[in-house]
Design a protein around this motif. Structure first.
Motif, short mmCIF file in Angstrom:
data_model
loop_
_atom_site.label_atom_id
_atom_site.label_comp_id
_atom_site.label_asym_id
_atom_site.label_seq_id
_atom_site.Cartn_x
_atom_site.Cartn_y
_atom_site.Cartn_z
N UNK A 7 0.82 -1.12 -0.03
CA UNK A 7 -0.14 0.02 -0.10
C UNK A 7 0.73 1.37 -0.07
N UNK A 8 0.48 2.37 -0.73
CA UNK A 8 0.89 3.63 -0.86
C UNK A 8 1.01 4.24 0.64
N UNK A 9 2.18 4.99 1.12
CA UNK A 9 1.93 5.80 2.44
C UNK A 9 0.75 6.67 2.44
N UNK A 10 0.23 6.43 3.53
CA UNK A 10 -1.03 7.30 3.72
C UNK A 10 -0.74 8.96 3.87
N UNK A 58 2.16 21.24 0.91
CA UNK A 58 2.41 21.08 -0.55
C UNK A 58 3.47 19.93 -0.86
N UNK A 59 4.52 19.71 0.08
CA UNK A 59 5.34 18.90 -0.33
C UNK A 59 4.68 17.31 -0.21
N UNK A 60 3.92 17.07 0.99
CA UNK A 60 3.06 15.90 1.10
C UNK A 60 2.09 15.67 -0.07
N UNK A 61 1.61 16.74 -0.67
CA UNK A 61 0.74 16.29 -2.06
C UNK A 61 1.72 16.27 -2.95
N UNK A 62 2.78 16.81 -3.07
CA UNK A 62 3.68 16.80 -4.40
C UNK A 62 4.44 15.27 -4.44
N UNK A 63 4.46 14.88 -3.51
CA UNK A 63 4.92 13.23 -3.25
C UNK A 63 3.96 12.34 -3.72
N UNK A 64 2.78 12.82 -3.92
CA UNK A 64 1.66 11.73 -4.21
C UNK A 64 1.04 12.05 -5.63
#
Length: 298
Positions: free
Chosen positions: A87-90, A248-254
């Motif tokens: 599973x991808x990281x939450x 922004x970084x958390x979204x950018x890695x997804x």
């Protein structure tokens, strides 16, 4: 390994100065999260030492820092598994990790002691965030400074976007972040990204000259000046950048990559970090041969 990497950030205090030095030249001073943790410990030490009046960030070797070690980004920092069935990281895992890390840049930005960065060679990604969070910065004229990591999937969601806009103006800041521009020391000084550029052989002396001028100031005057600066920064809304930065970084890695787009993380998995970096740069600029061949960082 973790202990060894932490030791690559060294501390020395003398003559009113605290020197924090990056010592990982074989990786172009790419910074791991363990190194960032040690950096924060050194800043805490300097802040508690009443004899320290200025903190100097510098590096051994060719480069100030080529940023985050790419072996630890793009999911790896969240414990992402290479198993395609995993599973991808939450989002909560991403947000919690990024919040802690971005608060480290906030700690530099709101350090109670004046900070000075001395920049040579490549200074990109997280290396440049350290410079941007510093009070003062002097660079060698031939330094290479910018945020090329924005081409990996952020395209403007930098940790210090508000500061970039204040320092360079909205148009120039947007150009540097959206296009992932890299400039030399002289251009960085001209657009307000650093204070001034000097000949490479004069960098250390230029830093010592400014440090000496700071250490001659009264300790209370330095503390009051920094506190007043923090109030001014808050009045300009600077605190909020450390919130939108980690989100922004958390979204950018997804993000989702389409078939005609370069997926650096997939390229790294299939070809290794160095080749993936070449592929990324070639996609955006056919003249990318000027980039450091062995850069393995963000």
């Amino acid at each position: 390994m973790e202990h060894d990497l932490r030791d690559r950030v060294r501390y020395e205090a003398r003559d009113g100065r605290a020197y924090i030095t990056f010592c990982r030249d074989e990786k172009r001073n790419a910074l791991t999260y363990e190194m960032f943790d040690r950096l924060m410990e050194h800043i805490d030490t300097a802040e508690r030492d009443d004899d320290v009046r200025v903190i100097i960030f510098r590096s051994e070797g060719r480069d100030f820092s080529t940023g985050h070690d790419l072996a630890q980004v793009g999911g790896a920092e969240y414990g992402f598994s290479k198993d395609p069935k995993a599973r991808r990281p939450s989002q909560r895992a991403r947000l919690h990790f990024d919040k802690r890390h971005v608060e480290q840049f906030r700690q530099i930005f709101y350090c109670v002691k004046p900070t000075l960065s001395l920049v040579q060679g490549w200074c990109v990604g997280a290396g440049l965030y350290i410079v941007e969070a510093s009070d003062l910065a002097i660079a060698a004229r031939d330094a290479k400074i910018g945020h090329p990591e924005q081409k990996m999937g952020l395209a403007g969601a930098a940790y210090l976007t508000s500061w970039n806009i204040l320092a360079m103006g909205p148009r120039k800041a947007r150009e540097m972040l959206l296009l992932g521009e890299v400039v030399d020391g002289e251009e960085a000084a001209r657009i307000g990204l650093i204070n001034k550029a000097v000949a490479p052989e004069e960098l250390a002396a230029a830093g010592e000259e400014w440090a000496e001028r700071i250490v001659r100031l009264p300790r209370d005057a330095i503390a009051i000046g920094k506190a007043a600066t923090h109030l001014a920064m808050d009045s300009l809304g600077m605190t909020s950048q450390f919130v939108h930065g980690y989100i922004g970084h958390a979204l950018g890695t997804n993000i989702r990559y389409e078939p005609d787009e370069v997926n650096f993380m997939k390229e790294r998995r299939d070809k290794g970090t160095t080749q993936a970096a070449h592929t990324r740069e070639k996609h955006y600029d056919e003249s990318a041969s000027a980039k450091p061949a062995d850069a393995a960082s963000e």
